[in-house]
Scaffold this active site. Sequence first.
Site: not given
Ligand code: GTP
Ligand code: SPV
Ligand code: MN
Length: 589
Positions: A72, A200, A209, A229, A251, A253, A280, A374
Amino acid sequence: MANLPDNRALLDWVEECRALMTPDEVEWIDASEEQLERLRTKGVATGEMHRLNPELLPGCYYHRSHPTDVARVEDRTFICTTDPAEAGPTNNHMTPEEAKARVLPLYKGCMKGRTMYVVPYSMGPIGSPFSRIGVELTDSIYVALSMCIMTRAGQAVLDELGPDGDFVRCLHSKGTLSPEDRYILHFPEEDAIWSINSGYGGNALQGKKCFALRIASVLGRREGWMAEHMLIVGVENPKGEIKYIAAAFPSACGKTNLAMLIPPEIYRNKGYKVWCVGDDIAWLRIGKDGRLYATNPENGFFGVAPGTGAKTNPNALAATRQNTIFTNVVRNLKDNTVWWEGLDKNPPEYGEDWLGNPWNGKTATTKGAQPNSRFTSPIAGCPCISDKVDDPNGVPISAIIFGGRRARTAPLVFESFDWTHGVFVGSALSSETTAATQGKVGVVRRDPMAMLPFCGYNMGDYFAHWLDMGEKLEHKPKIFHVNWFRQDKDGNFLWPGFGDNMRVLEWILARCEDAVPAVKSPIGLLPRKEDINVQGLDLAPGALDELLTVDNGLWLEEVQGLREFYSKFDRLPDALRAQLDGLEARLKG
Ligand code: GTP
Ligand code: SPV
Ligand code: MN
């Protein structure tokens, strides 16, 4: 062939856009399997997509986005309102006139030689009074196919729209992919979204979003609900009772991971189970019973690939084993599959990195997958999907969690004193930036409610809306803050995270039932050390103490930072400023 409703507004708008962008052809997406298969075949023929091994990854495709178009773009994302104060101090702003004058020339003739796909889609179950319809026009097969995974799309949506149904007008073109002319524009006064020169993620898949957060947050404020979110997850206890939690993390996290976690063995043996409702986005409403209810408006996952493995997130991995589009990961040329950092310890020797260069995972010194690479997977492929995922009324929320990546300040978990304090805690959320947005990674920034890039209106008013929702909720969820990312002096994570986050959820749910006491601190209520179940965990000595410590000095710095952030707002609710003063007084007292 799609069966078009006699909807004048829709037909006129599609014709108007056709005349502007002059595609060679227009194709309406009914999302029949026959049509989708034809589009996939076409995408493969044009080189936009590559068909992966049908035995190992049935129905799966590989795609690369342009190397300058991998996340983004927040600095090119605008809220276009007549009055700049409506966009507020945290959004980029243009007036609708300025925005259109700047971008219309870019759309002129931009689809020449291409097909314009018309994608009718519903955010939320089709026909639910809480769902909303959008129609996205795009010249990208990848975007059209991804929208058909991420949303409920096609003929059923056209039927639902009927002759006078209203819809959000979503205009997308890859254009030339020029980063200098890339724009992601939102027109909340006319429920329209225009994006150009990106193909993308959140820039191009507008249901996500652009619609389900930026436009929907404006609708929610007007109509008395919220677009957030947030993941939505159900925790089933050994008695078979399921309690639902909604959690907002910025994002990349950990939302997808928390939404699908597999409890540690000691919990599984007792009969605990976890059910994913969404990973999400959550739309939240007040139910007739005075509780807060959450629905997931999406129908798929657009999940971060790196870090997704059999140990960390087997449920997400299972979801990606069929009918998935992978973007910007490593291609394994030996067996025509995919790989990314963190999938397993067996990277391909004969591979291609996300840029298409030969890549040998055994000797490589560079990462093979782009950090924001992704997977786009249907929600139905996830083994732990909740049976409430299509329930138009959603699920009742017991707890709301805010969290971010903070190496130091924030403890593993704390509870807010009450709703107003919880809203303050959300407004104070800050996190280290990630690869999900273009720009520097690892810089701490304030990201209130994880909505900084996604709130479609003045964030001061947004905080007021949160406070107002609390006033109206007869049975308010408790609000918590977590941090899975606290580090020791050497930069190692103190907490194992992933499935073990269940141990923190258990405490949170126990607090919701008043089943355990808590310890008062200046920032909120902390667990007693003995109330976090660490059985079977191999924590470093002293780690739990460190995880639960609040350093008053660091928090006073936090107060200063927050004061600076708040000073940007001229519509900040007094209640939040009072909360900040209260926190400072408690820290100094
Ligand atoms: P968006 O789709 O961008 O909104 O992200 P999200 O909040 O769904 O994040 P996601 O669960 O995909 O995690 C992002 C990264 O953080 C990945 O590389 C995970 O492996 C890492 N991660 C997730 N949970 C944990 C955790 O509890 N501990 C650690 N150390 N890393 C984590
Ligand atoms: C984020 O960035 O929080 C995502 C991926 O979940 S996107 O759809 O690109 O916003
Ligand atoms: Mn997101």
